[in-house]
Design a protein around this motif. Structure first.
Motif, short mmCIF file in Angstrom:
data_model
loop_
_atom_site.label_atom_id
_atom_site.label_comp_id
_atom_site.label_asym_id
_atom_site.label_seq_id
_atom_site.Cartn_x
_atom_site.Cartn_y
_atom_site.Cartn_z
N ALA A 1 0.85 -1.19 0.00
CA ALA A 1 0.00 0.00 0.00
C ALA A 1 0.88 1.24 0.00
O ALA A 1 1.89 1.30 0.70
CB ALA A 1 -0.93 0.01 1.21
N GLY A 2 0.47 2.23 -0.78
CA GLY A 2 1.21 3.48 -0.87
C GLY A 2 1.01 4.09 -2.23
O GLY A 2 -0.07 4.00 -2.82
N ARG A 3 2.06 4.71 -2.77
CA ARG A 3 1.95 5.31 -4.09
C ARG A 3 3.20 5.00 -4.90
O ARG A 3 4.31 4.83 -4.35
CB ARG A 3 1.74 6.82 -4.00
N LEU A 4 3.03 4.93 -6.19
CA LEU A 4 4.11 4.67 -7.12
C LEU A 4 4.61 5.98 -7.70
O LEU A 4 3.91 7.00 -7.67
CB LEU A 4 3.63 3.76 -8.25
N VAL A 5 5.81 5.97 -8.23
CA VAL A 5 6.35 7.18 -8.86
C VAL A 5 5.44 7.62 -10.00
O VAL A 5 5.24 8.81 -10.24
CB VAL A 5 7.78 6.91 -9.36
N SER A 6 4.86 6.66 -10.69
CA SER A 6 3.99 6.98 -11.82
C SER A 6 2.64 7.55 -11.40
O SER A 6 1.87 8.00 -12.24
CB SER A 6 3.75 5.72 -12.66
N ASP A 7 2.37 7.57 -10.08
CA ASP A 7 1.07 8.06 -9.62
C ASP A 7 0.94 9.59 -9.71
O ASP A 7 -0.16 10.11 -9.71
CB ASP A 7 0.83 7.64 -8.17
N GLY A 8 2.06 10.30 -9.70
CA GLY A 8 1.94 11.75 -9.80
C GLY A 8 3.06 12.45 -9.09
O GLY A 8 4.05 11.85 -8.66
N SER B 1 5.15 14.43 -2.95
CA SER B 1 4.55 15.28 -1.92
C SER B 1 5.43 16.47 -1.59
O SER B 1 4.96 17.47 -1.04
CB SER B 1 4.29 14.46 -0.66
N SER B 2 6.72 16.40 -1.91
CA SER B 2 7.61 17.52 -1.64
C SER B 2 7.25 18.74 -2.48
O SER B 2 7.61 19.87 -2.15
CB SER B 2 9.07 17.13 -1.93
N PHE B 3 6.53 18.52 -3.58
CA PHE B 3 6.26 19.60 -4.51
C PHE B 3 4.78 19.91 -4.66
O PHE B 3 4.39 20.69 -5.52
CB PHE B 3 6.86 19.26 -5.88
N GLY B 4 3.96 19.31 -3.85
CA GLY B 4 2.52 19.58 -3.97
C GLY B 4 1.72 18.55 -3.23
O GLY B 4 2.25 17.75 -2.47
N ASP B 5 0.42 18.59 -3.43
CA ASP B 5 -0.44 17.62 -2.76
C ASP B 5 -0.17 16.22 -3.31
O ASP B 5 -0.21 16.01 -4.52
CB ASP B 5 -1.92 17.97 -2.98
N PRO B 6 0.13 15.26 -2.42
CA PRO B 6 0.43 13.92 -2.91
C PRO B 6 -0.83 13.21 -3.37
O PRO B 6 -1.93 13.51 -2.93
CB PRO B 6 1.00 13.23 -1.66
N PRO B 7 -0.68 12.27 -4.29
CA PRO B 7 -1.83 11.45 -4.67
C PRO B 7 -2.23 10.56 -3.51
O PRO B 7 -1.44 10.31 -2.60
CB PRO B 7 -1.30 10.64 -5.86
N GLY B 8 -3.45 10.07 -3.54
CA GLY B 8 -3.89 9.19 -2.48
C GLY B 8 -3.19 7.85 -2.53
O GLY B 8 -2.76 7.38 -3.58
N ASP B 9 -3.07 7.23 -1.37
CA ASP B 9 -2.46 5.91 -1.29
C ASP B 9 -3.42 4.87 -1.86
O ASP B 9 -4.65 5.00 -1.76
CB ASP B 9 -2.12 5.57 0.16
N ILE C 1 -5.86 -2.36 -6.54
CA ILE C 1 -7.17 -2.89 -6.12
C ILE C 1 -8.12 -1.74 -5.82
O ILE C 1 -9.22 -1.66 -6.37
CB ILE C 1 -7.03 -3.78 -4.88
N ALA C 2 -7.70 -0.81 -4.95
CA ALA C 2 -8.55 0.33 -4.56
C ALA C 2 -7.70 1.30 -3.76
O ALA C 2 -6.60 0.97 -3.31
CB ALA C 2 -9.74 -0.15 -3.72
N GLY C 3 -8.23 2.50 -3.58
CA GLY C 3 -7.57 3.45 -2.70
C GLY C 3 -7.61 2.94 -1.27
O GLY C 3 -8.62 2.36 -0.83
N GLY C 4 -6.53 3.14 -0.53
CA GLY C 4 -6.52 2.67 0.85
C GLY C 4 -5.14 2.77 1.48
O GLY C 4 -4.12 2.90 0.80
N MET C 5 -5.13 2.71 2.81
CA MET C 5 -3.90 2.80 3.59
C MET C 5 -3.22 1.45 3.77
O MET C 5 -2.02 1.38 4.01
CB MET C 5 -4.20 3.40 4.96
N ALA C 6 -4.00 0.37 3.71
CA ALA C 6 -3.44 -0.97 3.87
C ALA C 6 -4.50 -1.98 3.48
O ALA C 6 -5.70 -1.73 3.59
CB ALA C 6 -2.99 -1.21 5.31
N GLY C 7 -4.04 -3.14 3.01
CA GLY C 7 -4.93 -4.25 2.70
C GLY C 7 -4.38 -5.52 3.30
O GLY C 7 -3.16 -5.73 3.33
#
Length: 398
Positions: A341-348, A351-359, A375-381
């Motif tokens: 769970a988290g975000r990939l580099v390709s997600d956007g 966070s250092s340069f703006g609002d981060p994409p959702g996990d 699978i879906a947006g979320g903090m952990a699965g």
């Protein structure tokens, strides 16, 4: 390897409902399990324990409840309500660990200014039973028995949750976090301070017949390889850093020892039945990314996932992986997939340069060249547990 429809995934979001996702052909079918909740912890029979905090009229209440995934419309079973609410860590009011038969759970919660371990039978006539208190506090159920090995402060105790009796195994328990049971319940591994590091030992399930396994320079995290008598020992030369330097596989009977990994890593988990090992390493890219590698039992790298910036909940799992491997499973019960769970580099944009994409929660088959599948947006699965098998009462000789 195609995702299996046999294993649902419970997903905790940053805010909003807890979800359950199931594979349906090429898509994931997602339903709401509960309007609120943190850290969904699967029991054996499709029950999920959820912890959350609500504030109303200036009063905050921490609630621990159990929801039936077969019929989420049923009223949940309330296990505990604590007011005023207190947190163990961010988004953590209770840490929950089910017994392997799903009939009982234990949980850690702040109580009277310290951490306390309780046992509870959801739906039972009796309320939670206070077992031990202290900090740190790390429990592990003995497979097949109503017993807990509890590392609290510098003491390691075996507690019978039915009779209330207890046995002290060590009054010098240190240099590790969670005690480790062999998956047939036969041995218990722990550590004590020794010159320059720690001494790792095993005892029988009742705390008797102590045997030294190895001595290492540094702190350790311990886990038996499923389906075997081999003990995995991760060694940290600087335990406070949270980074490990070496991963060893030991045979307590023969004294055999082999190295599975050398170099910085922060977490590892065996799949069932002990055929694959997932290990998480920092990418050294300076942007908070980590990479998951899948190893064979000899340490050969079989596959690698795309680097990921972990979500807050996954960071907690990584920091205490030896404890969360017992309660919140990233591996599918048959070892066919693992969750991140988290975000990939390709997600956007970072966070250092703006609002981060959702996990997001990602599914990885562990096969060479396979992508991380969203699978879906979320903090952990988390996957449900492996059902105990009577044929596994004796571990393999390998």
């Amino acid at each position: 390897m195609a995702p299996s429809s046999s294993f649902p995934v419970a997903i905790a979001q940053a805010a909003g409902p807890v979800l359950v996702a199931r594979r349906d052909g090429e898509a994931w079918q997602i339903v709401e399990l509960s309007p609120e909740g943190w850290w969904p912890a699967w029991g054996l029979n499709g029950n999920i324990a959820l912890s959350y905090v609500q504030t109303s009229g200036g009063e905050s209440v921490a609630t621990l409840k159990v929801v039936d995934t077969a019929d989420p419309m049923l009223a949940p079973t309330i296990v505990a309500r604590d007011s005023p609410a207190a947190l163990i860590a961010p988004r953590t009011a209770h840490y929950v660990l089910w017994r392997d038969d799903g009939e009982e759970l234990c949980y850690v919660a702040p109580s009277e200014g310290r951490l306390t371990l309780f046992a509870a039978t959801p739906g039972g006539v009796d309320g939670p039973r206070k077992l031990v208190a202290g900090a740190p506090l790390f429990p592990a159920w003995q497979p097949g028995r109503p017993r807990l090995a509890v590392h609290h402060a510098s003491v390691l105790t075996i507690v019978d949750t039915e009779s209330g009796s207890s046995t002290t195994v060590s009054e010098r328990a240190a240099g590790f976090r969670t005690p480790a049971y062999r998956d047939d319940g036969g041995w218990l591994a722990f550590a004590e301070p020794a010159a320059g590091g720690v001494e790792v030992s095993i005892v029988e399930s009742d705390g008797s017949a102590r045997q030294e396994v190895t001595r290492v320079n540094g702190g350790v995290a311990l886990a038996f390889r499923p389906g075997s008598r081999e003990l995995t020992v991760s060694v940290s030369r600087a335990p406070a850093s949270g980074v490990f330097d070496e991963l060893l596989l030991l045979d307590p009977r023969s004294g055999g020892r082999r190295r599975l990994w050398r170099g910085p890593f922060i977490a590892y988990w065996w799949s069932r039945p002990g055929e694959r090992l997932a290990i998480v390493v920092p990418t050294q890219s300076g942007d908070g990314r980590y990479q998951l590698h899948i190893l064979g039992p000899d340490g050969t790298v079989l596959a690698s996932a795309e680097p990921i910036v972990p979500s807050q909940d996954l960071r907690t799992v990584l920091a205490f992986f030896d404890q969360y491997r017992l309660s919140h499973r990233l591996w599918a019960p048959d070892g066919s997939a693992i969750l991140l769970a988290g975000r990939l580099v390709s997600d956007g944009i970072a966070s250092s340069f703006g609002d981060p994409p959702g996990d997001c929660v990602y599914w990885f088959s562990g096969e060479r060249g396979a992508p991380l599948e969203r699978i879906a947006g979320g903090m952990a699965g988390f996957f449900p547990p492996h059902a105990p098998d009577q044929n596994e009462s004796e571990v393999n000789e390998g």
